[in-house]
Motif scaffolding. Structure first.
Motif: not given
Length: 104
Positions: A61-79
């Motif tokens: 689940a965390i890996g899929r969330m990270v993949d989605e964030a990378k797809g948006l161009g993010a380098n961090a996830i908060i909260g």
């Protein structure tokens, strides 16, 4: 990828908000391991088969969330948060979610 449960990354400045991201999975155990787990409930102790299943599910689940964030161009996830729920007998869903951001 920086992942924090706080609303900020210590020592970093949020430059851009990318949005909500999530990842989830539904996991179940093999019938043989279910039988072993059932026997363990009789004698007590940790049910390692389910501990392993939930750990694997969290990582997916965390890996899929990270993949989605990378797809948006993010380098961090908060909260970041994790949630679980039983969806049927012997199957659980894990969802990881948070806010994707760009920090510097």
């Amino acid at each position: 990828m920086i992942i924090v449960t706080t609303e900020f990354v210590p020592g970093k400045e949020i430059k851009e908000l990318k949005g909500f991201v999530k990842g989830n999975t539904i996991q179940s155990k093999h019938i043989g391991k279910d039988i072993l787990a059932g026997l363990r409930t009789i004698v007590g102790g940790e049910i390692t088969e389910y501990t392993e299943m939930m750990d694997e599910a969290r990582q997916k689940a965390i890996g899929r969330m990270v993949d989605e964030a990378k797809g948006l161009g993010a380098n961090a996830i908060i909260g970041m948060k994790l949630q679980s729920a039983a969806v049927m007998q012997n199957a659980s869903e894990i969802i990881a979610y948070g806010t994707a951001v760009v920090v510097e």
